[in-house]
Structure formats: C-alpha cells, structure tokens
Design a protein around this motif. Structure first.
Motif, PDB file in Angstrom:
ATOM      1  N   TRP A   3      -3.242   9.253   7.064  1.00  0.00           N
ATOM      2  CA  TRP A   3      -2.853   8.062   7.825  1.00  0.00           C
ATOM      3  C   TRP A   3      -3.377   8.109   9.253  1.00  0.00           C
ATOM      4  O   TRP A   3      -3.840   7.109   9.786  1.00  0.00           O
ATOM      5  CB  TRP A   3      -1.329   7.915   7.845  1.00  0.00           C
ATOM      6  CG  TRP A   3      -0.738   7.400   6.576  1.00  0.00           C
ATOM      7  CD1 TRP A   3       0.056   8.083   5.712  1.00  0.00           C
ATOM      8  CD2 TRP A   3      -0.891   6.088   6.028  1.00  0.00           C
ATOM      9  NE1 TRP A   3       0.402   7.278   4.652  1.00  0.00           N
ATOM     10  CE2 TRP A   3      -0.164   6.048   4.833  1.00  0.00           C
ATOM     11  CE3 TRP A   3      -1.571   4.950   6.426  1.00  0.00           C
ATOM     12  CZ2 TRP A   3      -0.092   4.906   4.038  1.00  0.00           C
ATOM     13  CZ3 TRP A   3      -1.511   3.812   5.641  1.00  0.00           C
ATOM     14  CH2 TRP A   3      -0.781   3.795   4.456  1.00  0.00           C
ATOM     15  N   ASN A   4      -3.309   9.277   9.870  1.00  0.00           N
ATOM     16  CA  ASN A   4      -3.684   9.370  11.284  1.00  0.00           C
ATOM     17  C   ASN A   4      -5.181   9.161  11.530  1.00  0.00           C
ATOM     18  O   ASN A   4      -5.615   9.100  12.669  1.00  0.00           O
ATOM     19  CB  ASN A   4      -3.210  10.683  11.898  1.00  0.00           C
ATOM     20  CG  ASN A   4      -3.811  11.910  11.250  1.00  0.00           C
ATOM     21  OD1 ASN A   4      -4.613  11.811  10.328  1.00  0.00           O
ATOM     22  ND2 ASN A   4      -3.401  13.070  11.721  1.00  0.00           N
ATOM     23  N   TYR A   9      -2.919   3.471  13.597  1.00  0.00           N
ATOM     24  CA  TYR A   9      -1.790   4.302  13.175  1.00  0.00           C
ATOM     25  C   TYR A   9      -1.131   4.981  14.369  1.00  0.00           C
ATOM     26  O   TYR A   9       0.089   5.081  14.432  1.00  0.00           O
ATOM     27  CB  TYR A   9      -2.253   5.345  12.154  1.00  0.00           C
ATOM     28  CG  TYR A   9      -1.149   6.233  11.646  1.00  0.00           C
ATOM     29  CD1 TYR A   9      -0.339   5.829  10.600  1.00  0.00           C
ATOM     30  CD2 TYR A   9      -0.911   7.483  12.218  1.00  0.00           C
ATOM     31  CE1 TYR A   9       0.682   6.640  10.131  1.00  0.00           C
ATOM     32  CE2 TYR A   9       0.102   8.299  11.761  1.00  0.00           C
ATOM     33  CZ  TYR A   9       0.900   7.873  10.717  1.00  0.00           C
ATOM     34  OH  TYR A   9       1.922   8.676  10.266  1.00  0.00           O
ATOM     35  N   ILE A  17       6.168   4.119  11.099  1.00  0.00           N
ATOM     36  CA  ILE A  17       5.472   5.103  10.268  1.00  0.00           C
ATOM     37  C   ILE A  17       6.233   5.334   8.969  1.00  0.00           C
ATOM     38  O   ILE A  17       5.653   5.373   7.884  1.00  0.00           O
ATOM     39  CB  ILE A  17       5.269   6.418  11.048  1.00  0.00           C
ATOM     40  CG1 ILE A  17       4.215   6.202  12.143  1.00  0.00           C
ATOM     41  CG2 ILE A  17       4.885   7.563  10.118  1.00  0.00           C
ATOM     42  CD1 ILE A  17       4.091   7.351  13.121  1.00  0.00           C
ATOM     43  N   LYS A  39      -6.045   4.301   0.808  1.00  0.00           N
ATOM     44  CA  LYS A  39      -6.114   4.518   2.262  1.00  0.00           C
ATOM     45  C   LYS A  39      -7.553   4.475   2.771  1.00  0.00           C
ATOM     46  O   LYS A  39      -7.802   3.998   3.869  1.00  0.00           O
ATOM     47  CB  LYS A  39      -5.487   5.860   2.634  1.00  0.00           C
ATOM     48  CG  LYS A  39      -3.992   5.898   2.501  1.00  0.00           C
ATOM     49  CD  LYS A  39      -3.491   7.279   2.866  1.00  0.00           C
ATOM     50  CE  LYS A  39      -2.063   7.462   2.459  1.00  0.00           C
ATOM     51  NZ  LYS A  39      -1.634   8.856   2.612  1.00  0.00           N
ATOM     52  N   ILE A  45      -4.701  -0.835  11.073  1.00  0.00           N
ATOM     53  CA  ILE A  45      -3.288  -1.208  10.982  1.00  0.00           C
ATOM     54  C   ILE A  45      -2.914  -1.836  12.316  1.00  0.00           C
ATOM     55  O   ILE A  45      -3.191  -1.270  13.375  1.00  0.00           O
ATOM     56  CB  ILE A  45      -2.387   0.020  10.734  1.00  0.00           C
ATOM     57  CG1 ILE A  45      -2.780   0.744   9.443  1.00  0.00           C
ATOM     58  CG2 ILE A  45      -0.915  -0.398  10.700  1.00  0.00           C
ATOM     59  CD1 ILE A  45      -2.123   2.100   9.292  1.00  0.00           C
TER      60      ILE A  45
END
Length: 76
Positions: A3-4, A9, A17, A39, A45
């Motif tokens: 995700w990072n 994000y 989160i 992803k 995002i």
C-alpha cells in the motif's frame, strides 16, 4: 505491491488506512475479474471530501470510492 508504494497512501490517517484495507478486501471478494483491481493497478488514492470517501484511481480508468460505512461505489 505494498500500500505504501501507491501515491496518496501516505496522506491517509490511521482510520482511513484501516478502512481502505477492510473495504478493499471485501470489494475484491465480489469481483469477477479481481486482477483488474489489484494493488498493482491502482494509480493513486485520494480523499474525496465531498463524498466522505477514499477514491482509488485504477489503470483501467475506473474510480472506486470506499465509504466509512464499508461500502464502495464507482464514480461516474
């Protein structure tokens, strides 16, 4: 992909989160073609202040919003 590694994000707070992780997993379980929404296919995002949601921008051009209530919807 983690995700990072997705732009935007790092702008999310802890609640966002957590919401992202939970709703994304539920959303993926409902898809006929989950690979299109992996992803790796998320471009960015963003927080959608008007809709009080998180907007995920995908390579296929779709924008899916995740709400605080745990729901999702496609932006038009």
């Amino acid at each position: 992909m983690e995700w990072n590694q997705i732009p935007g994000y790092d702008q999310l707070d802890e609640d966002q989160i957590e919401r992202l992780s939970l709703v994304y997993a539920r959303h993926m379980d409902t898809l006929d073609d989950p690979a299109a929404y992996a992803k790796e296919n998320i471009l960015e995002i963003k927080r959608n202040q008007e809709q009080h949601s998180l907007a995920l921008y995908f390579k296929n051009g779709n924008v899916i919003n995740y709400t605080p209530e745990g729901e999702w919807f496609k932006s038009v």
